[in-house]
Design an enzyme around this catalytic site. Structure first.
Site, short mmCIF file in Angstrom:
data_model
loop_
_atom_site.label_atom_id
_atom_site.label_comp_id
_atom_site.label_asym_id
_atom_site.label_seq_id
_atom_site.Cartn_x
_atom_site.Cartn_y
_atom_site.Cartn_z
N HIS A 166 59.10 -6.20 -10.42
CA HIS A 166 57.94 -5.66 -10.33
C HIS A 166 56.40 -6.54 -11.38
O HIS A 166 57.12 -6.98 -12.12
CB HIS A 166 56.89 -4.58 -10.22
CG HIS A 166 57.65 -3.62 -8.59
ND1 HIS A 166 58.92 -3.47 -8.40
CD2 HIS A 166 56.28 -3.41 -7.88
CE1 HIS A 166 59.26 -3.30 -6.59
NE2 HIS A 166 57.29 -3.20 -6.62
N LYS A 195 52.27 -2.31 -13.04
CA LYS A 195 52.62 -0.92 -12.26
C LYS A 195 52.58 -0.34 -13.29
O LYS A 195 53.77 -0.05 -14.61
CB LYS A 195 54.35 -1.60 -11.40
CG LYS A 195 54.65 -0.72 -11.02
CD LYS A 195 55.97 -0.73 -9.38
CE LYS A 195 56.72 0.63 -8.74
NZ LYS A 195 54.93 0.83 -8.08
N1 LIG Z 1 53.42 1.33 -0.35
C1 LIG Z 1 53.33 0.19 -0.42
O1 LIG Z 1 53.28 -1.13 0.24
C2 LIG Z 1 52.69 -0.51 -1.69
C3 LIG Z 1 52.30 0.82 -2.67
N2 LIG Z 1 51.53 -0.31 -4.10
C4 LIG Z 1 50.94 1.41 -4.38
O2 LIG Z 1 49.76 1.21 -4.83
C5 LIG Z 1 49.51 2.00 -5.31
C6 LIG Z 1 48.18 0.72 -6.20
O3 LIG Z 1 48.98 -0.40 -6.40
P1 LIG Z 1 47.51 -1.55 -6.93
O4 LIG Z 1 46.54 -2.22 -6.01
O5 LIG Z 1 48.63 -2.91 -7.74
O6 LIG Z 1 47.14 -1.11 -8.16
P2 LIG Z 1 46.03 -1.02 -9.17
O7 LIG Z 1 46.06 -0.89 -10.41
O8 LIG Z 1 45.20 -2.39 -8.63
O9 LIG Z 1 44.97 -0.51 -8.09
C7 LIG Z 1 44.48 1.10 -8.61
C8 LIG Z 1 42.91 1.35 -7.56
O10 LIG Z 1 43.16 3.12 -7.96
C9 LIG Z 1 41.39 3.25 -8.54
N3 LIG Z 1 41.99 4.71 -8.67
C10 LIG Z 1 42.66 5.57 -10.07
N4 LIG Z 1 41.99 6.90 -9.85
C11 LIG Z 1 41.07 6.73 -8.87
C12 LIG Z 1 40.14 8.42 -8.69
N5 LIG Z 1 40.71 9.45 -8.87
N6 LIG Z 1 39.55 7.29 -7.29
C13 LIG Z 1 39.74 6.68 -6.54
N7 LIG Z 1 40.05 4.96 -6.91
C14 LIG Z 1 40.58 5.80 -7.97
C15 LIG Z 1 42.35 2.68 -10.48
O11 LIG Z 1 40.52 2.85 -10.22
P3 LIG Z 1 40.69 1.50 -12.16
O12 LIG Z 1 40.36 0.06 -11.45
O13 LIG Z 1 39.24 2.08 -12.31
O14 LIG Z 1 42.09 1.69 -12.76
C16 LIG Z 1 42.68 0.79 -9.34
O15 LIG Z 1 41.56 -0.04 -8.70
C17 LIG Z 1 50.28 2.15 -6.65
O16 LIG Z 1 50.89 3.19 -6.27
C18 LIG Z 1 51.44 1.07 -6.05
O17 LIG Z 1 53.38 1.12 -6.10
C19 LIG Z 1 51.07 -0.91 -4.44
C20 LIG Z 1 51.95 -2.38 -3.67
C21 LIG Z 1 52.33 -1.81 -1.77
O1 LIG Z 2 53.35 -0.70 -7.62
C1 LIG Z 2 53.62 -2.53 -6.40
O2 LIG Z 2 52.77 -3.27 -6.52
C2 LIG Z 2 54.79 -1.72 -5.32
N1 LIG Z 2 54.48 -0.95 -5.62
C3 LIG Z 2 55.27 0.41 -3.98
C4 LIG Z 2 56.32 0.44 -4.93
O3 LIG Z 2 56.86 1.48 -5.74
O4 LIG Z 2 57.85 0.35 -4.14
C5 LIG Z 2 56.35 -0.62 -3.42
C6 LIG Z 2 55.83 -2.45 -3.22
O5 LIG Z 2 56.75 -2.37 -3.97
C7 LIG Z 2 55.03 -2.62 -4.30
#
Ligand SMILES: NC(=O)C1=CN([C@@H]2O[C@H](COP(=O)(O)OP(=O)(O)OC[C@H]3O[C@@H](n4cnc5c(N)ncnc54)[C@H](OP(=O)(O)O)[C@@H]3O)[C@@H](O)[C@H]2O)C=CC1
Ligand SMILES: O=C(O)C1=N[C@H](C(=O)O)C[C@H](O)C1
Length: 267
Positions: free
Chosen positions: A156, A160
């Protein structure tokens, strides 16, 4: 398919949250009714740089957001700690959670599952919304029946927070359902550098790589006598997750329990 699903997005400025807003902008049956952010409270989404021009208020206080806004679904794409809190609060307010956030503990997942059952409200927690990744996990479960020696390598981007990835954990869980528990490798092997053999899940090894330039990738490598089998999936863009987010937001409207994994929603 439900006609007009009112959605709150938590984490709108994040990499996934922004992609989710773009999805909502183009899908007629999804309407953004609010965002939950940790800044910009009191502003409107349309006022924020780099976000789609959508008309919805931003809240910093999740309790206030869920009390004041009439919503069907909360899409959470935040952090493990906050995602868990938002999911619990959404269930308590009768709003169906669709959660992509990874890193929840097994105890948290169980607690949320029980809460959804008690409230008879649908919820989806999907460690990976990409259909290709779901197939990769299912194919791996099938392969593990025939190849019980397996290592998972997940790769990743270096922003992350959680390791191993939610996808790697879910893959290991699926494999455990069919693989007889056993130690892999030489019984007397030693690690001359701590961590060299990766994390251990029931004798299986999981390796986590974090590098700039990567998005989300996983290889599941099976070894047998004179052969190896590699099952591999790559997300090259976060658009790859959005058809799964849409499917989950639609299907969760017809659920009365929490499901863990998108495979439960695919035909
Ligand atoms: N299920 C799936 O298919 C996927 C899951 N994911 C997961 O999704 C999550 C987010 O990933 P990603 O977008 O890459 O991460 P990012 O760090 O880009 O985004 C997370 C966002 O959440 C915000 N945040 C944190 N705490 C709060 C809160 N209390 N209230 C509101 N917003 C908050 C952060 O704010 P700030 O910018 O201020 O830190 C940030 O903007 C991760 O857990 C990742 O593992 C990711 C990709 C695919
Ligand atoms: O953090 C990410 O980017 C992603 N998180 C998810 C995971 O923890 O598996 C899904 C995907 O791999 C991207």
């Amino acid at each position: 398919m439900s006609n007009n699903i009112k959605v709150i997005v938590a984490g709108p400025r994040g990499k996934m949250g922004t992609e989710a807003l773009k999805l909502i902008e183009k899908e007629e049956n999804l309407t953004l009714v609010a965002c939950l952010d940790r800044k910009n409270g009191g502003k409107n989404v349309g006022e924020i740089d780099n976000l789609p021009n959508l008309d919805a208020p931003i809240f910093e206080d999740p309790e206030k957001c869920l009390s004041e806004i009439e919503a069907d679904v909360l899409i959470d794409l935040t952090t493990p700690e906050n995602g868990y809190k938002h999911t619990k609060l959404a269930l308590e307010h009768g709003v169906r959670p669709v959660v992509g956030t990874t890193g929840f503990t097994p105890e948290q997942l169980e607690e949320l599952k029980q809460l959804a059952e008690e409230k008879q409200i649908g919820a989806v927690i999907a460690p990976n919304f990409a259909v290709g990744a779901v197939l990769m996990m299912q194919f791996s479960k099938w392969a593990a029946k025939h190849f019980p020696d397996v290592e998972i390598i997940e790769k990743h981007h270096d922003q992350k927070l959680d390791a191993p990835s939610g996808t790697a954990i879910k893959t290991a869980e699926l494999i455990r359902e069919v693989r007889e528990s056993h130690h892999q490798g030489h019984p007397n092997e030693t690690e001359n550098l701590t961590g060299a053999r990766g994390a251990d899940s029931d004798g299986m090894k999981i390796h986590s790589m974090r590098l700039p330039g990567l998005i989300a990738h996983q290889e599941v490598v099976f070894g047998g006598l004179g052969q190896t089998l590699t099952i591999k999936h790559d997300s090259h863009h976060r658009e790859s997750f959005m058809s799964g987010v849409k499917l989950a937001a639609e299907k969760v409207m017809h659920l009365e329990v929490l499901v863990y994994g998108l495979e439960h929603l695919l035909d």
